[in-house]
Design an enzyme around this catalytic site. Sequence first.
Site, mmCIF file in Angstrom:
data_model
loop_
_atom_site.group_PDB
_atom_site.id
_atom_site.type_symbol
_atom_site.label_atom_id
_atom_site.label_comp_id
_atom_site.label_asym_id
_atom_site.label_seq_id
_atom_site.Cartn_x
_atom_site.Cartn_y
_atom_site.Cartn_z
ATOM 1 N N GLY A 169 -2.383 10.887 -57.233
ATOM 2 C CA GLY A 169 -2.819 9.582 -56.976
ATOM 3 C C GLY A 169 -2.372 8.293 -57.478
ATOM 4 N N GLU A 172 -2.007 2.695 -53.768
ATOM 5 C CA GLU A 172 -3.307 2.174 -53.247
ATOM 6 C C GLU A 172 -3.194 1.295 -52.183
ATOM 7 O OE1 GLU A 172 -5.463 2.012 -57.801
ATOM 8 O OE2 GLU A 172 -5.187 0.081 -56.615
ATOM 9 N N ILE A 202 -2.096 9.981 -49.595
ATOM 10 C CA ILE A 202 -1.844 10.922 -50.809
ATOM 11 C C ILE A 202 -1.588 12.317 -50.044
ATOM 12 C CG2 ILE A 202 -2.875 11.863 -52.600
ATOM 13 C CD1 ILE A 202 -2.240 9.096 -52.918
ATOM 14 N N GLU A 402 7.949 6.754 -52.281
ATOM 15 C CA GLU A 402 8.523 6.906 -53.722
ATOM 16 C C GLU A 402 9.854 5.975 -53.916
ATOM 17 O OE1 GLU A 402 9.139 11.195 -54.744
ATOM 18 O OE2 GLU A 402 7.208 11.910 -53.622
#
Length: 423
Positions: A169, A172, A202, A402
């Site tokens: 996690g 956001e 996630i 990523e």
Amino acid sequence: MSAPSKQPSPQPTPQASSRPSPQSPPPPARSSKLPPFDPADPLGLDDLLEPEDLAIRDTVRGWAAERVLPHIADWYEKGELPGLRELARELGSIGALGMSLEGYGCAGASAVQYGLACLELEAADSGIRSLVSVQGSLAMYAIHRFGSEEQKQRWLPSMAAGETIGCFGLTEPDHGSDPAGMRTHAKRDGTDWVLDGRKMWITNGSVAGVAVVWARTDEGIRGFVVPTDAPGFSAPEITHKWSLRASVTSELVLDGVRLPADAVLPGVTGLKGPLSCLSHARYGIVWGAMGAARSSFEAALEYARTREQFGRPIGGFQLTQAKLADMAVELHKGILLAHHLGRRMDAGRLRPEQVSFGKLNNVREAIEICRTSRTILGANGISLEYPVMRHATNLESVLTYEGTVEMHQLVLGKALTGLDAFR
């Protein structure tokens, strides 16, 4: 799967003279016969691999062919990954989870071997590779590198076996490329920590047994090992996705999640913790993207050989051959780049900027290969009877997660110029 044993290099026998002795047999003549050209390996890159590398690659390829490929089109169309827990246990049994980590039930494979596994998994589907990457390169890697011995002993063996699924996690709802702005926070309450906040996009979230959650504290950004059965923790699944449909994606909700003092990862404070985990996962993407590209290219090549228009296979037309040649060049350049980065990682010489180089190039080229493959297949290119459109839509997510294209360009720009353009 284990890394090949390292044998000391044989030392040459000292000679009195560099000239061969008259009694020495002449060196064997070099064969003038060239090996045949292999369309599947036009640069002969398999020659760079050791027998154990090839064995590991073949093991993962065989597993994917048996357990994923017969079903993936249906899973993608339905937007589900049934039997995920069983698949995770099977991946654990072949050593694919936490593959490059040492000890605690992990395979201890080389970086190149891990990369080969990522390539084969993403050739099946990006969602399957994402499952493995998040488990091993993010959640397990964070605990392995920054966790206490108690945390490692508690979580890593069951995660390596696929018995416990992990998630990571960091992102956001309002903070993706700028994790320093995260709002999730952890406050001390006596000897406990209390976490509040939200995490978004996630992978594995709603099926995970443990989450590595990064939060702001008075001491700086810290990582926490959060059992997902802790009161106040929930992970609603994100639906209505048109990419990574055969993958579980969730939001993490932390409402007053109380954790003991030993839940914090003791080995790191600050963004260098999560960013080092991301660098490890991005390395897997460098290889994985080439798996999606290879699958699309192979589908286009086979189609071009057999699809007839104007009385002959379309592969016999110059424009189609130009497309196939350009795709083959970029595909195998990308695999060669991934291999080079893997060797650097195995030597302890891989820099984060070099990972950005690989991620930026290989994902961008993989998407272009998928799009060009789709033009060769024509209308059939949009059908799930072929893998091309599925890979293309999956890679749209891989392109931005990523690290977006722009962020990796800025990483390289700063490295090249010495000037920081992030702010």
